[in-house]
Design a protein around this motif. Structure first.
Motif, PDB file in Angstrom:
ATOM      1  N   LEU A   1       0.843  -1.190   0.000  1.00 17.79           N
ATOM      2  CA  LEU A   1       0.000   0.000   0.000  1.00 17.79           C
ATOM      3  C   LEU A   1       0.880   1.242   0.000  1.00 17.79           C
ATOM      4  CD1 LEU A   1      -3.267   0.749   1.756  1.00 17.79           C
ATOM      5  CD2 LEU A   1      -1.342   2.237   2.323  1.00 17.79           C
ATOM      6  N   LEU A   2       0.486   2.268  -0.759  1.00 17.36           N
ATOM      7  CA  LEU A   2       1.248   3.513  -0.864  1.00 17.36           C
ATOM      8  C   LEU A   2       0.507   4.629  -0.127  1.00 17.36           C
ATOM      9  CD1 LEU A   2       2.153   3.376  -4.681  1.00 17.36           C
ATOM     10  CD2 LEU A   2       3.433   2.445  -2.731  1.00 17.36           C
ATOM     11  N   PRO A   3       0.889   4.923   1.124  1.00 17.40           N
ATOM     12  CA  PRO A   3       0.165   5.940   1.882  1.00 17.40           C
ATOM     13  C   PRO A   3       0.283   7.341   1.286  1.00 17.40           C
ATOM     14  CG  PRO A   3       2.008   5.067   3.159  1.00 17.40           C
ATOM     15  CD  PRO A   3       1.903   4.234   1.941  1.00 17.40           C
ATOM     16  N   GLU A   4       1.399   7.631   0.622  1.00 20.30           N
ATOM     17  CA  GLU A   4       1.604   8.983   0.108  1.00 20.30           C
ATOM     18  C   GLU A   4       1.037   9.178  -1.293  1.00 20.30           C
ATOM     19  OE1 GLU A   4       5.618  10.373   0.699  1.00 20.30           O
ATOM     20  OE2 GLU A   4       5.684   9.573   2.746  1.00 20.30           O
ATOM     21  N   VAL A   5       0.457   8.123  -1.864  1.00 15.84           N
ATOM     22  CA  VAL A   5      -0.239   8.242  -3.152  1.00 15.84           C
ATOM     23  C   VAL A   5      -1.676   7.767  -2.949  1.00 15.84           C
ATOM     24  CG1 VAL A   5      -0.147   7.830  -5.634  1.00 15.84           C
ATOM     25  CG2 VAL A   5       1.942   7.690  -4.301  1.00 15.84           C
ATOM     26  N   GLY A   6      -2.406   8.495  -2.108  1.00 13.94           N
ATOM     27  CA  GLY A   6      -3.829   8.260  -1.978  1.00 13.94           C
ATOM     28  C   GLY A   6      -4.247   6.992  -1.277  1.00 13.94           C
ATOM     29  N   GLY A   7      -3.344   6.372  -0.514  1.00 17.67           N
ATOM     30  CA  GLY A   7      -3.719   5.114   0.136  1.00 17.67           C
ATOM     31  C   GLY A   7      -3.983   4.004  -0.870  1.00 17.67           C
ATOM     32  N   ASN A   8      -3.284   4.062  -2.008  1.00 14.18           N
ATOM     33  CA  ASN A   8      -3.503   3.099  -3.089  1.00 14.18           C
ATOM     34  C   ASN A   8      -2.891   1.744  -2.725  1.00 14.18           C
ATOM     35  OD1 ASN A   8      -3.283   1.639  -5.602  1.00 14.18           O
ATOM     36  ND2 ASN A   8      -3.403   3.572  -6.719  1.00 14.18           N
TER      37      ASN A   8
END
Length: 330
Positions: A28-35
């Motif tokens: 999961l990418l927290p700094e890209v929208g929680g993607n």
């Protein structure tokens, strides 16, 4: 040391929270929208979601819609960027010049807070949240105080996706939500997309104007769309950029994508709060497509249809909306 893990690391150079449990892993990418950018079966080498390559990372961050599971609030298009609600009209930026509409909301590129991650005997999980108040960029366009919380977990039952929206303010707010989920077809290395069959629990197809806004009328389903609703169809039978009502089958609202050569089916069971399905297949280009569960009809505030029918939900102060979905292979 257990093979089941949850830890902070990187994904293609981007800060990520990694989950590992049994044969599955996710990132999961927290700094890209929680993607939720990756969901894989490591025992078989399957990538179930459409992931960006290292070369695609910059374009992905600029327009994070066709990789992983982006969050859309509010989703899809709004006419002239206008959103009439509860006696006032919000103005969203017109960011799709071709149609003169606003597209896809404001949270898909925001930095989300990592609230928690860890493992239990039965799962590995991560919780991220986005708190919107006067200090938030989102508040500029959607002037309400609210919190969105996402919890992803992996277990022997695949990937569970739980979303919660809480109204932290003192007035009624709109609650419109979608996932722009992007799945690989084929998801098994060496397989051919021609061997894949897509099922989706659709009802009617909405007729759309030249500006890609619903006219309020339905269109008859084609023979291939009837197959998509029934026994399954090749996902790239034509260019799809279509919107459908969601009609549960056997109590569930879901996509099923089957590799007929390997007898493996990816199931995306999204829950019945989502009243619409959007499907987009990149101009019928094999490789991936997006089955998007959407709470609301496109441009919903301009529709005269009943709010429950078109998913124009509201949240009173202190109220919570939530829904749970699951991606798994059978």
């Amino acid at each position: 040391m257990s093979d089941n893990q949850a830890f902070q690391g990187t994904y293609q150079g981007e800060p990520a929270v990694w989950l590992k449990f049994g044969r599955y892993e996710a990132a999961l990418l927290p700094e890209v929208g929680g993607n939720l950018i990756a969901f894989r079966d490591t025992s078989k080498g399957w990538q179930l979601l459409h992931e960006p390559t290292m070369d695609e990372m910059e374009s992905f961050k600029a327009r994070p819609f066709i990789h992983g599971i982006p969050v859309l609030i509010p989703p899809n298009r709004f006419e002239d960027g206008k959103f009439p609600w509860n006696g006032r009209t919000y103005q969203f930026p017109v960011n799709e010049p071709a149609t003169g509409n606003h597209l896809h909301g404001f949270v898909h590129s925001e930095t989300w807070t990592v609230d928690d991650f860890g493992t239990t005997a039965t799962e590995s999980y991560v919780v991220v949240s986005l708190k919107v108040d006067e200090q938030s960029a989102v508040y500029t366009y959607l002037p309400h105080k609210f919190t969105v919380k996402l919890r992803y977990s992996i277990s022997e039952d695949g990937l569970q996706q739980h979303v919660l929206v809480r109204n932290d303010g003192d007035d009624v707010m709109p609650c419109l939500f979608a996932f722009h989920t992007s799945v690989n077809a084929p998801f098994i290395p060496g397989s051919s997309a021609k061997d894949y069959r897509l099922k989706l629990t659709i009802g009617d197809r909405w007729a759309m104007s030249e500006r890609m806004l619903p006219t309020g009328e339905y269109q008859s389903l084609t023979a291939n769309e009837e197959l998509m609703k029934g026994e399954g169809v090749y996902p790239f039978f034509e260019s799809l950029d279509n919107h459908y009502t969601a009609v549960a089958q056997n109590g569930r609202n879901r996509m099923e994508l089957t590799d007929t050569q390997h007898g493996a089916t990816l199931v995306y069971d999204v829950g019945t709060s989502y009243k619409q399905w959007m499907i987009w297949n990149n101009g019928a280009t094999e490789g991936f497509f997006c089955p998007e569960p959407q709470v609301n009809l496109v441009n919903a505030p301009f529709s005269d249809l009943p709010a429950d029918q078109i998913g124009l939900y509201s949240l009173a102060p202190g109220e919570i909306w939530e829904e749970t979905g699951r991606l798994y292979v059978k």
